[in-house]
Design a protein around this motif. Structure first.
Motif, short mmCIF file in Angstrom:
data_model
loop_
_atom_site.label_atom_id
_atom_site.label_comp_id
_atom_site.label_asym_id
_atom_site.label_seq_id
_atom_site.Cartn_x
_atom_site.Cartn_y
_atom_site.Cartn_z
N ARG A 154 0.86 -1.52 0.10
CA ARG A 154 0.06 0.14 -0.16
C ARG A 154 0.87 1.25 -0.03
O ARG A 154 0.61 2.23 -0.68
CB ARG A 154 -0.74 0.18 1.13
N MET A 155 1.92 1.37 0.82
CA MET A 155 2.86 2.55 0.98
C MET A 155 3.31 2.81 -0.20
O MET A 155 3.65 3.87 -0.67
CB MET A 155 3.59 2.34 2.03
N GLN B 139 -8.46 -0.53 -5.60
CA GLN B 139 -7.96 -1.18 -4.39
C GLN B 139 -8.81 -0.93 -3.29
O GLN B 139 -9.46 -1.86 -2.61
CB GLN B 139 -6.52 -0.69 -4.00
N LYS B 140 -9.45 0.12 -3.06
CA LYS B 140 -10.37 0.60 -1.96
C LYS B 140 -11.69 -0.33 -2.05
O LYS B 140 -12.19 -0.78 -1.16
CB LYS B 140 -10.53 1.96 -1.92
N VAL C 161 -14.65 -8.18 -8.18
CA VAL C 161 -14.46 -7.85 -9.57
C VAL C 161 -13.37 -6.67 -9.71
O VAL C 161 -12.50 -6.69 -10.53
CB VAL C 161 -15.76 -7.63 -10.52
N LEU C 162 -13.56 -5.72 -8.75
CA LEU C 162 -12.68 -4.46 -8.80
C LEU C 162 -11.50 -4.90 -8.26
O LEU C 162 -10.32 -4.29 -8.54
CB LEU C 162 -13.52 -3.34 -7.90
N GLY C 163 -11.47 -5.73 -7.52
CA GLY C 163 -10.05 -6.43 -6.91
C GLY C 163 -9.30 -6.86 -7.96
O GLY C 163 -8.11 -6.63 -7.91
N VAL D 24 -6.83 5.69 -11.39
CA VAL D 24 -7.93 4.42 -11.04
C VAL D 24 -7.29 3.40 -10.00
O VAL D 24 -8.25 2.94 -9.19
CB VAL D 24 -8.09 3.85 -12.15
N GLN D 25 -5.97 3.08 -9.90
CA GLN D 25 -5.49 1.94 -9.22
C GLN D 25 -5.78 2.05 -7.61
O GLN D 25 -6.30 1.27 -6.98
CB GLN D 25 -4.00 2.05 -9.33
#
Length: 164
Positions: A67-68, A111-112, A119-121, A106-107
């Motif tokens: 994440r960082m 992730q959120k 599907v978004l993951g 968008v990335q």
């Protein structure tokens, strides 16, 4: 330059200013940075997934390095856009660079919302591959433009040295 010379040498083959060359080199460096960061993201995600049994899932999870690094990469995207403005590379380079920036924006959204909508993951991972491809294209296009500019400068220097 005479009228005949400008007909022979298209406007796009004029030598680049040092500021534009700096900007184009910066775009290329930013794209390489995105490629390196994306590869590191893949490694840290893999480590995070395989370390789930050893580290807690929650606020301090095994995916924190992933994440960082992702959030730090967003800064590279902003720098990329500034360098696109400064360098004013070819239209193809601007297109791939802006496409890369949009994919980078968008990335974190993918992730959120990926935890709630699988599907978004999955698209989060696929978008990373799109980012790598766009960064690679940006590197190739800007490298070609810098080579072409160097060739034009060398030709101009030879032409000037010949005294014509």
């Amino acid at each position: 330059m005479s009228a005949a010379t400008t007909e022979v040498v298209p406007a796009r083959l004029r030598p680049l200013t040092e500021v534009r060359k700096f900007g184009i080199r910066g775009v290329r460096t930013s794209a390489w940075t995105v490629i390196g960061a994306a590869c590191a993201q893949i490694v840290t995600a893999g480590f995070g997934l395989f370390a789930l049994e050893q580290l807690p899932i929650g606020e301090a999870s095994s995916l924190d390095p992933h994440r960082m690094l992702g959030y730090a990469s967003e800064v590279v995207g902003v720098i990329l856009v500034v360098l696109l403005i400064v360098g004013r590379p070819t239209g193809r380079a601007v297109g791939t660079g802006l496409g890369l920036f949009l994919a980078m924006l968008v990335q974190p959204v993918l992730q959120k919302h990926g935890a709630g909508i699988p599907v978004l993951g999955a698209l989060h991972a696929a978008n990373a591959l799109v980012m790598i491809a766009l960064a690679w294209l940006t590197v190739r296009i800007t490298t070609a433009q810098l080579r072409e500019a160097a060739s034009v400068e060398a030709s101009s220097a030879l032409f000037a040295a010949s005294g014509r």
